[in-house]
Design a protein around this motif. Sequence first.
Motif, PDB file in Angstrom:
ATOM      1  N   VAL A 237       0.781  -0.990  -0.018  1.00  6.33           N
ATOM      2  CA  VAL A 237       0.056  -0.118  -0.103  1.00  6.33           C
ATOM      3  C   VAL A 237       0.855   1.475   0.005  1.00  6.33           C
ATOM      4  N   LEU A 238       1.884   1.250   0.762  1.00 10.36           N
ATOM      5  CA  LEU A 238       3.030   2.385   0.798  1.00 10.36           C
ATOM      6  C   LEU A 238       3.481   2.657  -0.501  1.00 10.36           C
ATOM      7  N   ARG A 239       3.828   1.715  -0.999  1.00 11.21           N
ATOM      8  CA  ARG A 239       4.526   1.628  -2.263  1.00 11.21           C
ATOM      9  C   ARG A 239       3.721   2.359  -3.444  1.00 11.21           C
ATOM     10  N   ARG A 240       2.303   1.955  -3.462  1.00 13.09           N
ATOM     11  CA  ARG A 240       1.642   2.451  -4.447  1.00 13.09           C
ATOM     12  C   ARG A 240       1.138   3.985  -4.064  1.00 13.09           C
ATOM     13  N   LEU A 241       0.884   4.203  -2.908  1.00 13.60           N
ATOM     14  CA  LEU A 241       0.513   5.435  -2.584  1.00 13.60           C
ATOM     15  C   LEU A 241       1.735   6.460  -2.492  1.00 13.60           C
ATOM     16  N   PHE A 242       3.097   6.124  -2.284  1.00 13.32           N
ATOM     17  CA  PHE A 242       3.987   6.849  -2.314  1.00 13.32           C
ATOM     18  C   PHE A 242       5.205   6.337  -2.889  1.00 13.32           C
ATOM     19  N   PRO A 243       5.217   6.516  -4.232  1.00 13.44           N
ATOM     20  CA  PRO A 243       6.091   5.726  -5.077  1.00 13.44           C
ATOM     21  C   PRO A 243       7.588   6.457  -4.737  1.00 13.44           C
ATOM     22  N   ASP A 244       7.637   7.703  -4.352  1.00 10.47           N
ATOM     23  CA  ASP A 244       8.700   8.439  -4.486  1.00 10.47           C
ATOM     24  C   ASP A 244       9.260   8.506  -2.899  1.00 10.47           C
ATOM     25  N   ALA A 245       8.892   7.844  -1.989  1.00  9.52           N
ATOM     26  CA  ALA A 245       8.922   7.853  -0.670  1.00  9.52           C
ATOM     27  C   ALA A 245      10.593   7.729  -0.498  1.00  9.52           C
ATOM     28  N   ILE A 246      11.104   8.237   0.382  1.00 13.38           N
ATOM     29  CA  ILE A 246      12.366   7.907   1.139  1.00 13.38           C
ATOM     30  C   ILE A 246      12.497   6.689   2.284  1.00 13.38           C
ATOM     31  N   LEU A 247      13.143   5.874   1.656  1.00  9.06           N
ATOM     32  CA  LEU A 247      13.330   4.742   2.568  1.00  9.06           C
ATOM     33  C   LEU A 247      14.378   4.598   3.590  1.00  9.06           C
ATOM     34  N   ALA A 248      14.201   4.440   4.837  1.00 12.15           N
ATOM     35  CA  ALA A 248      15.138   4.658   5.884  1.00 12.15           C
ATOM     36  C   ALA A 248      15.737   3.487   6.067  1.00 12.15           C
ATOM     37  N   THR A 249      17.047   3.629   6.454  1.00  8.83           N
ATOM     38  CA  THR A 249      17.968   2.311   6.856  1.00  8.83           C
ATOM     39  C   THR A 249      17.344   1.758   8.387  1.00  8.83           C
ATOM     40  N   ALA A 250      17.765   0.622   8.471  1.00  4.75           N
ATOM     41  CA  ALA A 250      17.620   0.232   9.664  1.00  4.75           C
ATOM     42  C   ALA A 250      18.606   0.951  10.978  1.00  4.75           C
ATOM     43  N   ALA A 251      19.790   1.144  10.659  1.00  2.16           N
ATOM     44  CA  ALA A 251      20.492   2.209  11.481  1.00  2.16           C
ATOM     45  C   ALA A 251      19.571   3.234  11.950  1.00  2.16           C
ATOM     46  N   ASP A 252      19.392   4.221  10.802  1.00  2.00           N
ATOM     47  CA  ASP A 252      18.578   5.298  11.187  1.00  2.00           C
ATOM     48  C   ASP A 252      17.342   5.279  12.057  1.00  2.00           C
ATOM     49  N   ALA A 253      16.380   3.938  11.606  1.00  2.00           N
ATOM     50  CA  ALA A 253      15.412   3.635  12.476  1.00  2.00           C
ATOM     51  C   ALA A 253      15.630   3.088  13.911  1.00  2.00           C
ATOM     52  N   ALA A 254      16.656   2.623  14.153  1.00  2.00           N
ATOM     53  CA  ALA A 254      17.362   2.217  15.460  1.00  2.00           C
ATOM     54  C   ALA A 254      17.509   3.525  16.398  1.00  2.00           C
ATOM     55  N   VAL A 255      17.829   4.549  15.909  1.00  4.12           N
ATOM     56  CA  VAL A 255      17.827   5.828  16.777  1.00  4.12           C
ATOM     57  C   VAL A 255      16.590   6.754  16.668  1.00  4.12           C
ATOM     58  N   LEU A 256      15.583   6.084  16.357  1.00  3.07           N
ATOM     59  CA  LEU A 256      14.214   6.581  16.156  1.00  3.07           C
ATOM     60  C   LEU A 256      14.342   7.824  15.173  1.00  3.07           C
ATOM     61  N   GLY A 257      15.091   7.855  14.100  1.00  2.00           N
ATOM     62  CA  GLY A 257      15.374   8.757  13.013  1.00  2.00           C
ATOM     63  C   GLY A 257      13.888   9.153  12.260  1.00  2.00           C
ATOM     64  N   LEU A 258      13.064   8.248  12.205  1.00  4.01           N
ATOM     65  CA  LEU A 258      11.732   8.598  11.692  1.00  4.01           C
ATOM     66  C   LEU A 258      10.760   9.258  12.491  1.00  4.01           C
ATOM     67  N   ASN A 259      11.095   9.256  13.697  1.00  4.71           N
ATOM     68  CA  ASN A 259      10.290  10.020  14.794  1.00  4.71           C
ATOM     69  C   ASN A 259      10.582  11.373  14.469  1.00  4.71           C
ATOM     70  N   ALA A 260      10.143  12.162  13.419  1.00  2.00           N
ATOM     71  CA  ALA A 260      10.797  13.423  13.104  1.00  2.00           C
ATOM     72  C   ALA A 260       9.504  14.227  12.645  1.00  2.00           C
ATOM     73  N   VAL A 261       9.777  15.659  12.596  1.00  2.00           N
ATOM     74  CA  VAL A 261       8.627  16.457  12.401  1.00  2.00           C
ATOM     75  C   VAL A 261       9.048  17.495  11.180  1.00  2.00           C
ATOM     76  N   SER A 262       8.055  17.393  10.245  1.00  7.16           N
ATOM     77  CA  SER A 262       8.327  18.251   9.055  1.00  7.16           C
ATOM     78  C   SER A 262       7.280  19.246   8.945  1.00  7.16           C
ATOM     79  N   ASP A 263       7.743  20.510   8.575  1.00  6.11           N
ATOM     80  CA  ASP A 263       6.740  21.597   8.240  1.00  6.11           C
ATOM     81  C   ASP A 263       6.615  21.794   6.532  1.00  6.11           C
ATOM     82  N   GLY A 264       7.050  20.652   5.757  1.00  9.16           N
ATOM     83  CA  GLY A 264       7.032  20.747   4.362  1.00  9.16           C
ATOM     84  C   GLY A 264       8.444  21.368   3.827  1.00  9.16           C
ATOM     85  N   ARG A 265       9.325  21.854   4.468  1.00  8.08           N
ATOM     86  CA  ARG A 265      10.607  22.313   4.115  1.00  8.08           C
ATOM     87  C   ARG A 265      11.658  21.739   5.020  1.00  8.08           C
TER      88      ARG A 265
END
Length: 279
Positions: free
Chosen positions: A196-224
């Motif tokens: 589903v994610l591949r279909r909805l967001f074909p241009d998504a950025i895929l995180a590595t396991a190392a970055d996820a392991a430091v909760l890198g995806l627990n981020a806040v974006s304002d669009g820029r």
Amino acid sequence: MTPDKIMARRRFLMCRPTHFAVEYAINPWMDPAAPVDVDRAVAQWETLRRTYLDLGHRVDEIEPVPGLPDMVFAANGATVVDGRVVAVQFRDPQRADEAPAYRSWFERAGFEVFDPKHVNEGEGDVLLAGDLLLAGTGFRTAHAAHARLQEVFGRPVITLQLVDPRFYHLDTALCVLDERTVAYLPAAFSPGSQAVLRRLFPDAILATAADAAVLGLNAVSDGRNVVLPVQATGLASALQERGYVTIGVDMSEIRKAGGGPKCCTLTVRETTAVREVAR
């Protein structure tokens, strides 16, 4: 300034970690035997708050309640879209008293508040991406709660199944960068949800396991601008290559309870019609 990225000014709700502690273990990150430095946690939180203010965002604060060490994770306090609020119902009894505290704040602030009806841990598991509500389930928020979100907000809800207990909330495994783009860790999701994610967001950025392991995806974006854990260097580089401005913050003390910048930050969306945008 990156010309092709547009910053949307946000209103955030945060809770100072005055009573921060790790007194129990309700996720794999928590170890009650490990020492916690409350002063350091407060300093890291204050840096995060100041970062938002320096970017031009508004930050409201809810009063921390003694005996609720996880109340700092404001993202779990509600889901707010178009000025409507779905209150929360926590899975774990240790956090149950946070729900009325957050509900009371929104009621006093004049928001229309709706009952959750099922276990629902707010923006920890519910992220707005354009017109879609991405809704996590598998560890905390019940699948049945997703129907309630659709009824209250009148938006399509996309259920995403989480499968790795380290990424127990959606906001630990996926970050909405703007209305069209997300970053996520594929392995945190079931095969069907990955599709589903591949279909909805074909241009998504895929995180590595190392970055996820430091909760890198627990981020806040304002669009820029993307505020993320400073340890997530690979993800920061990938974001910069896409034209985002990254701001690294150290949330390592707060991470001992399983949270990062996003966990500490609840987006208060008053309306979609009135939106202050800065280029």
